[in-house]
Write a protein that holds these residues in place. Sequence first.
Motif, short mmCIF file in Angstrom:
data_model
loop_
_atom_site.label_atom_id
_atom_site.label_comp_id
_atom_site.label_asym_id
_atom_site.label_seq_id
_atom_site.Cartn_x
_atom_site.Cartn_y
_atom_site.Cartn_z
N GLN A 101 10.14 41.18 -37.30
CA GLN A 101 10.24 39.71 -36.54
C GLN A 101 11.25 39.42 -36.06
N ARG A 102 12.32 39.70 -36.65
CA ARG A 102 13.52 39.12 -36.25
C ARG A 102 13.88 39.81 -35.18
N GLN A 103 13.83 41.20 -35.03
CA GLN A 103 14.08 42.20 -34.02
C GLN A 103 13.34 41.83 -32.70
N GLU A 104 12.12 41.42 -32.95
CA GLU A 104 11.21 40.95 -31.83
C GLU A 104 11.74 39.78 -31.35
N ALA A 105 12.16 38.67 -31.87
CA ALA A 105 12.48 37.44 -31.63
C ALA A 105 13.83 37.77 -30.72
N LEU A 106 14.70 38.27 -31.15
CA LEU A 106 15.85 38.54 -30.45
C LEU A 106 15.55 39.39 -29.11
N ALA A 107 14.79 40.42 -29.02
CA ALA A 107 14.43 41.07 -27.77
C ALA A 107 13.75 40.00 -26.89
N ASN A 108 13.00 39.14 -27.45
CA ASN A 108 12.58 38.03 -26.39
C ASN A 108 13.63 37.08 -26.08
N MET A 109 14.79 36.80 -27.03
CA MET A 109 15.85 36.04 -26.52
C MET A 109 16.59 36.81 -25.31
N GLN A 110 16.65 37.99 -25.58
CA GLN A 110 17.59 38.72 -24.51
C GLN A 110 16.80 38.71 -23.09
N ARG A 111 15.52 38.97 -23.37
CA ARG A 111 14.71 39.19 -22.15
C ARG A 111 14.47 37.92 -21.35
N ILE A 112 14.20 36.80 -22.04
CA ILE A 112 14.04 35.53 -21.23
C ILE A 112 15.50 34.85 -21.01
N GLY A 113 16.50 34.99 -22.04
CA GLY A 113 17.58 34.65 -21.66
C GLY A 113 18.54 34.97 -20.61
N ALA A 114 17.94 36.14 -20.25
CA ALA A 114 18.56 36.88 -18.99
C ALA A 114 18.18 35.89 -17.76
N LEU A 115 17.17 35.37 -17.73
CA LEU A 115 16.85 34.74 -16.48
C LEU A 115 17.23 33.14 -16.27
N PHE A 116 17.94 32.80 -17.66
CA PHE A 116 18.80 31.52 -17.60
C PHE A 116 20.07 31.79 -17.46
N GLY A 117 20.78 32.95 -17.48
CA GLY A 117 22.04 33.25 -17.66
C GLY A 117 22.71 32.85 -18.98
N MET A 118 21.94 33.62 -20.10
CA MET A 118 22.48 32.99 -21.48
C MET A 118 23.40 34.13 -22.10
N SER A 119 23.78 34.98 -21.33
CA SER A 119 24.65 36.26 -21.73
C SER A 119 25.84 36.17 -20.96
N PRO A 120 27.02 36.74 -21.20
CA PRO A 120 27.94 36.67 -20.22
C PRO A 120 27.77 37.46 -19.07
N VAL A 121 27.08 38.64 -19.21
CA VAL A 121 26.71 39.54 -18.14
C VAL A 121 25.85 38.82 -17.13
N ASP A 122 24.71 38.32 -17.67
CA ASP A 122 23.85 37.35 -16.75
C ASP A 122 24.36 36.06 -16.36
N GLU A 123 25.19 35.55 -16.98
CA GLU A 123 25.95 34.34 -16.54
C GLU A 123 26.73 34.86 -15.35
N ARG A 124 27.43 35.89 -15.29
CA ARG A 124 28.36 36.39 -14.04
C ARG A 124 27.23 36.65 -12.93
N ARG A 125 26.21 37.39 -13.50
CA ARG A 125 25.20 37.59 -12.25
C ARG A 125 24.62 36.55 -11.60
N LEU A 126 24.61 35.66 -12.18
CA LEU A 126 23.88 34.33 -11.50
C LEU A 126 24.81 33.32 -10.95
N SER A 127 26.17 33.48 -11.20
CA SER A 127 27.09 32.64 -10.70
C SER A 127 27.88 33.29 -9.86
N GLY A 128 27.54 34.66 -9.57
CA GLY A 128 28.33 35.18 -8.58
C GLY A 128 28.16 34.84 -7.02
#
Length: 148
Positions: A101-128
């Motif tokens: 369940q924790r692994q599934e929650a982490l996968a959800n965080m990564q997938r949805i968080g990418a849409l909001f720029g929640m990782s360094p890579v996604d942050e750069r992608r959105l603010s580029g």
Amino acid sequence: MRGPKPILDNVIPMKGDAAPRPVPPALDWMSDEGRAAWEELAPVMVAKDRLEPHYADLFAAYCEAVGDFMRFTGDLAMMGSYYEVSTRNGLQEKKRAAWGQRQEALANMQRIGALFGMSPVDERRLSGGGQGDLFEDLKRQLASDASV
């Protein structure tokens, strides 16, 4: 110099001059853990102009995934990641359900968080600054090669 008085309606305020936007409250259906994540993260997302009212449900889903991750991590800290089962071949270790369940929650965080720029890579992608200009980049590269 004489001329008409300026019209202040067409003046665009500088980035730091705008009044801070209000942070929307957490949604009614959210869990306590999800609400805690919302209260921590929503002000940051509003400041970055990434939490519009029509994104609230999706951001709430992200916050719920964060809450689930925290809850399952706490469960694993208390109970351990594995338990032993007696089989005809002896004792075997099995992963607890909270581990998956924790692994599934982490996968959800990564997938949805990418849409909001929640990782360094996604942050750069959105603010580029967009794609840039291919020909301008090529001319710059050729000019630097010619000067060497």
